[in-house]
Enzyme design. Sequence first.
Site, PDB file in Angstrom:
ATOM      1  N   CYS A 148       0.807  -1.223   0.000  1.00 54.01           N
ATOM      2  CA  CYS A 148       0.000   0.000   0.000  1.00 54.01           C
ATOM      3  C   CYS A 148       0.843   1.277   0.000  1.00 54.01           C
ATOM      4  CB  CYS A 148      -0.957  -0.023   1.183  1.00 54.01           C
ATOM      5  SG  CYS A 148      -0.230  -0.661   2.699  1.00 54.01           S
ATOM      6  N   HIS A 176      -3.316   5.964   4.694  1.00 53.25           N
ATOM      7  CA  HIS A 176      -1.910   6.149   5.052  1.00 53.25           C
ATOM      8  C   HIS A 176      -1.444   7.533   4.587  1.00 53.25           C
ATOM      9  CE1 HIS A 176      -1.788   2.037   6.097  1.00 53.25           C
ATOM     10  NE2 HIS A 176      -1.014   1.541   5.160  1.00 53.25           N
TER      11      HIS A 176
HETATM   12  N1  LIG Z   1      -5.251  -3.866   4.724  1.00 54.93           N
HETATM   13  C1  LIG Z   1      -4.586  -3.209   3.797  1.00 54.93           C
HETATM   14  O1  LIG Z   1      -4.593  -1.968   3.760  1.00 54.93           O
HETATM   15  C2  LIG Z   1      -3.807  -3.951   2.750  1.00 54.93           C
HETATM   16  C3  LIG Z   1      -3.218  -3.211   1.727  1.00 54.93           C
HETATM   17  C4  LIG Z   1      -2.503  -3.875   0.726  1.00 54.93           C
HETATM   18  C5  LIG Z   1      -2.400  -5.248   0.780  1.00 54.93           C
HETATM   19  N2  LIG Z   1      -2.973  -5.941   1.802  1.00 54.93           N
HETATM   20  C6  LIG Z   1      -2.848  -7.394   1.787  1.00 54.93           C
HETATM   21  O2  LIG Z   1      -4.141  -7.929   1.480  1.00 54.93           O
HETATM   22  C7  LIG Z   1      -4.300  -9.165   2.151  1.00 54.93           C
HETATM   23  C8  LIG Z   1      -5.567  -9.105   3.010  1.00 54.93           C
HETATM   24  O3  LIG Z   1      -5.393  -8.119   3.999  1.00 54.93           O
HETATM   25  P1  LIG Z   1      -6.587  -7.587   4.907  1.00 54.93           P
HETATM   26  O4  LIG Z   1      -6.069  -6.348   5.512  1.00 54.93           O
HETATM   27  O5  LIG Z   1      -7.863  -7.552   4.147  1.00 54.93           O
HETATM   28  O6  LIG Z   1      -6.658  -8.726   6.044  1.00 54.93           O
HETATM   29  P2  LIG Z   1      -7.895  -9.161   6.968  1.00 54.93           P
HETATM   30  O7  LIG Z   1      -8.835  -8.030   7.184  1.00 54.93           O
HETATM   31  O8  LIG Z   1      -7.274  -9.792   8.143  1.00 54.93           O
HETATM   32  O9  LIG Z   1      -8.642 -10.266   6.105  1.00 54.93           O
HETATM   33  C9  LIG Z   1      -8.044 -11.507   5.790  1.00 54.93           C
HETATM   34  C10 LIG Z   1      -8.971 -12.313   4.907  1.00 54.93           C
HETATM   35  O10 LIG Z   1      -8.290 -13.522   4.541  1.00 54.93           O
HETATM   36  C11 LIG Z   1      -9.128 -14.629   4.867  1.00 54.93           C
HETATM   37  N3  LIG Z   1      -8.319 -15.802   5.202  1.00 54.93           N
HETATM   38  C12 LIG Z   1      -7.424 -15.918   6.218  1.00 54.93           C
HETATM   39  N4  LIG Z   1      -6.911 -17.177   6.225  1.00 54.93           N
HETATM   40  C13 LIG Z   1      -7.492 -17.833   5.211  1.00 54.93           C
HETATM   41  C14 LIG Z   1      -7.387 -19.144   4.700  1.00 54.93           C
HETATM   42  N5  LIG Z   1      -6.582 -20.062   5.267  1.00 54.93           N
HETATM   43  N6  LIG Z   1      -8.139 -19.494   3.628  1.00 54.93           N
HETATM   44  C15 LIG Z   1      -8.974 -18.609   3.063  1.00 54.93           C
HETATM   45  N7  LIG Z   1      -9.111 -17.322   3.482  1.00 54.93           N
HETATM   46  C16 LIG Z   1      -8.391 -16.952   4.553  1.00 54.93           C
HETATM   47  C17 LIG Z   1      -9.943 -14.153   6.050  1.00 54.93           C
HETATM   48  O11 LIG Z   1     -11.071 -14.987   6.157  1.00 54.93           O
HETATM   49  P3  LIG Z   1     -11.779 -15.269   7.591  1.00 54.93           P
HETATM   50  O12 LIG Z   1     -12.674 -14.094   7.843  1.00 54.93           O
HETATM   51  O13 LIG Z   1     -12.547 -16.529   7.322  1.00 54.93           O
HETATM   52  O14 LIG Z   1     -10.695 -15.432   8.607  1.00 54.93           O
HETATM   53  C18 LIG Z   1     -10.269 -12.734   5.602  1.00 54.93           C
HETATM   54  O15 LIG Z   1     -11.311 -12.750   4.661  1.00 54.93           O
HETATM   55  C19 LIG Z   1      -3.007  -9.420   2.933  1.00 54.93           C
HETATM   56  O16 LIG Z   1      -2.139 -10.205   2.142  1.00 54.93           O
HETATM   57  C20 LIG Z   1      -2.453  -8.026   3.107  1.00 54.93           C
HETATM   58  O17 LIG Z   1      -1.061  -8.008   3.279  1.00 54.93           O
HETATM   59  C21 LIG Z   1      -3.677  -5.324   2.789  1.00 54.93           C
END
Ligand SMILES: NC(=O)c1ccc[n+]([C@@H]2O[C@H](COP(=O)([O-])OP(=O)(O)OC[C@H]3O[C@@H](n4cnc5c(N)ncnc54)[C@H](OP(=O)(O)O)[C@@H]3O)[C@@H](O)[C@H]2O)c1
Length: 339
Positions: free
Chosen positions: A132, A246
């Site tokens: 990000c 951010h």
């Molecule tokens: N947040 C940001 O600003 C941002 C920015 C750029 C990139 N990212 C990247 O985007 C990705 C998601 O981030 P997030 O912030 O959205 O995280 P998050 O809010 O913690 O959400 C994680 C998601 O992944 C699912 N998940 C976890 N373990 C899993 C598994 N074993 N099989 C299938 N689904 C699974 C979760 O499902 P459950 O609800 O069932 O646990 C949830 O839907 C990460 O790789 C992160 O580094 C995030």
Amino acid sequence: MTDQHNLDVAVVGATGAVGAELLRCLERRGFPVGRLKPLASARSAGRTVEFRGAPLAVEALSSDSFAGVDLAFFAASNAVSRAYAPLAVAEGCRVVDNSSAYRLEPDAPLVVPEVNGEALAGRPALVANPNCVAAISVMALAPIHRRNPIQRVIGSTYQAASGAGAAAMDELKAATAAALAGETFEPQVLPHPYGFNLFSHNTAIDPATGYNGEETKVMAELRKILGAPDLRISFTCIRVPVPRAHSMALTVECERPLAPEDVEAWMAEAAGMRLVNDAAANRYPMPIEASGRDEVLVGRIRRDLSDPSGRSVSLFLSGDQLLKGAALNAVQIAEALIA
Ligand SMILES: NC(=O)c1ccc[n+]([C@@H]2O[C@H](COP(=O)([O-])OP(=O)(O)OC[C@H]3O[C@@H](n4cnc5c(N)ncnc54)[C@H](OP(=O)(O)O)[C@@H]3O)[C@@H](O)[C@H]2O)c1
């Protein structure tokens, strides 16, 4: 691929912070979704998410999830992307991956469409969506670099809770409530109490360099997106008690002298940027105004007085890391892949 006006689209991580924004971006941008398949972990079985006003049942991700799927957005974790993205590609499904699993792999384009959209010309099977901070900062760096090659970047970030996922955003609220009530707070998601506090980014420090994982990613990814492998970059990444968007202070040293007024004009005309640079009103980019917006806000554009050669400028950005730093950029990539 199915009729490209009627695509089968999967969202892995549909219950997460990025997944929720992916669903909203697909809907509001009129992406040609025929069938949407929300996928998450087995913990989410029985949950629903809303798409186009209707509830959709979340399915547990499995190796069978991608049969007949045209396009999959991955927004779960590196481990999930490593395990399942190759299975999706083997099924003939295009993948846009939000994790960092493939970002630095030579065969995987790492794309911000306004900057290096040409990397999508061959319609690659897997495209990596940048970190990000990298995605937001490169929106301001690229218009400068194109005109006057950047030689060095010093960045400091002010990163929101939601950058660490939905659970971290909830923890910010709980930690702030505890701080207001004068209670002690035991953090569960982040390493330190978040209410009225800030701390070094919650990724591990590399003992060889002293940089944390976030800083290391940002520096390597910026070099890749800008196609500048030797670019000198140093970042300090900090979590601040802001729910969303951010912010970052950048100081940029270029090959030749440059005028802040020119940089301001370049920013004003750059796609996806919005100038917020009102010195009289002391009004500059703020996360509260960047939240929920597609554009990256930019301001405080000024000469860096520590460089007497006139080749350096400083600027300040705020951008919604769930949008341009994740979901919006991923959907823009997908739009280019099906164009
Ligand atoms: N947040 C940001 O600003 C941002 C920015 C750029 C990139 N990212 C990247 O985007 C990705 C998601 O981030 P997030 O912030 O959205 O995280 P998050 O809010 O913690 O959400 C994680 C998601 O992944 C699912 N998940 C976890 N373990 C899993 C598994 N074993 N099989 C299938 N689904 C699974 C979760 O499902 P459950 O609800 O069932 O646990 C949830 O839907 C990460 O790789 C992160 O580094 C995030």
